[in-house]
Design a protein around this motif. Structure first.
Motif, PDB file in Angstrom:
ATOM      1  N   LYS A 215       8.203  -1.427   2.477  1.00  0.00           N
ATOM      2  CA  LYS A 215       8.975  -0.279   2.960  1.00  0.00           C
ATOM      3  C   LYS A 215       8.105   0.929   3.296  1.00  0.00           C
ATOM      4  CE  LYS A 215      13.026  -2.123   2.476  1.00  0.00           C
ATOM      5  NZ  LYS A 215      13.749  -2.505   3.699  1.00  0.00           N
ATOM      6  N   ALA A 216       6.855   0.910   2.838  1.00  0.00           N
ATOM      7  CA  ALA A 216       5.970   2.050   3.100  1.00  0.00           C
ATOM      8  C   ALA A 216       4.582   1.551   3.456  1.00  0.00           C
ATOM      9  CB  ALA A 216       5.894   2.959   1.879  1.00  0.00           C
ATOM     10  N   ILE A 217       4.035   2.115   4.497  1.00  0.00           N
ATOM     11  CA  ILE A 217       2.731   1.645   4.985  1.00  0.00           C
ATOM     12  C   ILE A 217       1.725   2.776   5.008  1.00  0.00           C
ATOM     13  CG2 ILE A 217       1.536   0.814   7.036  1.00  0.00           C
ATOM     14  CD1 ILE A 217       3.821  -1.062   7.489  1.00  0.00           C
TER      15      ILE A 217
ATOM     16  N   ASN B 187      13.475   2.745   9.386  1.00  0.00           N
ATOM     17  CA  ASN B 187      13.703   2.771   7.934  1.00  0.00           C
ATOM     18  C   ASN B 187      12.438   2.434   7.134  1.00  0.00           C
ATOM     19  OD1 ASN B 187      13.709   0.113   8.822  1.00  0.00           O
ATOM     20  ND2 ASN B 187      14.923  -0.552   7.083  1.00  0.00           N
ATOM     21  N   ILE B 188      11.307   2.602   7.784  1.00  0.00           N
ATOM     22  CA  ILE B 188      10.029   2.327   7.124  1.00  0.00           C
ATOM     23  C   ILE B 188       9.206   3.611   7.114  1.00  0.00           C
ATOM     24  CG2 ILE B 188       7.896   0.971   7.238  1.00  0.00           C
ATOM     25  CD1 ILE B 188      10.270  -0.812   6.735  1.00  0.00           C
ATOM     26  N   ALA B 189       8.579   3.892   5.973  1.00  0.00           N
ATOM     27  CA  ALA B 189       7.727   5.082   5.880  1.00  0.00           C
ATOM     28  C   ALA B 189       6.302   4.737   6.288  1.00  0.00           C
ATOM     29  CB  ALA B 189       7.736   5.622   4.451  1.00  0.00           C
TER      30      ALA B 189
END
Lengths: 212, 212
Positions: free
Chosen positions: B168-170, B183-185
């Motif tokens: 969910k977060a990169i 919807n991805i950080a």
DNA sequence: ATAATATCGATAATCGAATATCGATAAAAA
DNA sequence: TTTTTATCGATATTCGATTATCGATATTAT
């Protein structure tokens, strides 16, 4: 005069990367709206950013010349006149920095690398000098940019040494706050700060998903 | 609710570092003005930053409790509940990231490292897995944060793979613009952007010195 | 040739963050 | 005890950056 905003300035390298990609694909013109979509900006912002660094106006119905933008942004960012820099600290991070071949594209050339450990001799084609040579090196070649990649406990000492020798800009990769006089430029590459932002955004996303 | 500004958020880790230093020195209370001086902020800003994350008020003539601030900032930044992450790309940069022992202090734990090159086996105590294992690993351990340290040409593929598996977060260290769903950080650790800022500040300083 | 459309630049409005002001208050000094 | 001082919090102001609006214009379609 050319008082460009910090925010715009920081967006420029990303624009340039993207525009070069388009150039490679043979795209000749591009609309601000298309670029805005890629970066999740508004088209107005993209146009304003471009306006602040390029004389050339965009054309209605056609957009901006990709070639011209690439030229103007690279020019503005000074990617044509290379700055020379010294690097201190050839640990894991220093290795990574020395091995990165992209700096020259950004107008930066690491012309000297230094470490307190004299065992290290050569890293990715860069000869590693003993730290004792740093001062004279900076003075002799009139280097203005210093990159700090040493453990945090020695960072301030290296910083002082650099400034004493004539360095005017410091790129600090150590997780610490360096104290410097006011006529010196500094950028702290602070991973904790980035991570704080990432965590917060992650939390927001998770919260949102929960509530749906 | 707790809508803290991005700018404040990014200053917090630096405050925390400094406050921990004071703590180590046995300092019990500190005035906003003293902290402002260290970072070249105004005291009002420091107070506002603190107010946005701590219930405890500062006391006139005394300042803020160092211990309390350390506790509240660490709590706010989530340094107590550790996030698990995977890292892909164990080249020079990946090595540096794996060798950095400070992440755990920032609430981040790299629990899996992956590379397409199966020759690499162990780096700084981290076993390196083949990239083919990435997806199942993320799913099995329900990892939410992915760190990308691969060459730019494969970054988008890795990114897609991560997101497909549930990331969910990169945290992207590749010099490229990744395309991601909303919807991805994402945080791009963009050295070109930092460098642009540093160069500009250097230019300003040199110009100033010339005119004196 | 005329109308429709995509895109622009310039200006205005909004938004968010940094800074300034000022009255209140805890500690120290008189 | 009273006065002075350092520091605070709250509110108001300023500043800078983003976003919205709108008239102008180059291209395309009719």
């Amino acid at each position: 005069m050319s008082s460009i905003s910090k925010e715009t300035l920081q967006r420029l390298p990303a624009y340039l990367r993207h525009l070069k990609e388009l150039q490679k694909q043979g795209v000749e013109n591009v609309a601000s709206k298309a670029i805005a979509k890629v970066f999740n900006y508004t088209s107005v912002q993209v146009r304003k950013d471009f306006a602040s660094i390029s004389e050339e106006a965009g054309k209605p119905k056609t957009g901006f010349s990709v070639n011209r933008l690439v030229k103007d942004i690279a020019e503005f960012l000074g990617y044509n006149n290379i700055n020379e820099a010294v690097l201190v600290g050839v640990g894991n991070l220093g290795h990574a920095l020395l091995s990165y071949s992209g700096f020259k594209d950004y107008g930066l050339d690491i012309v000297g690398a230094f470490d307190i450990n004299p065992n290290i001799k050569l890293v990715h084609g860069h000869k590693i000098y003993n730290l004792s040579k740093l001062e004279s090196f900076i003075k002799r070649f009139n280097i203005l940019i210093g990159i700090i990649a040493v453990p945090k406990d020695s960072a301030q000492d290296i910083c002082d040494l650099m400034i004493g020798a004539g360095i005017k800009a410091i790129w600090n990769f150590s997780p610490c706050n360096l104290v410097i006089p006011e006529n010196i430029a500094i950028i702290n590459e602070d991973m904790a700060s980035s991570l704080a932002l990432l965590s917060q955004r992650l939390s927001k996303i998770l919260k949102k998903e929960k509530n749906q």
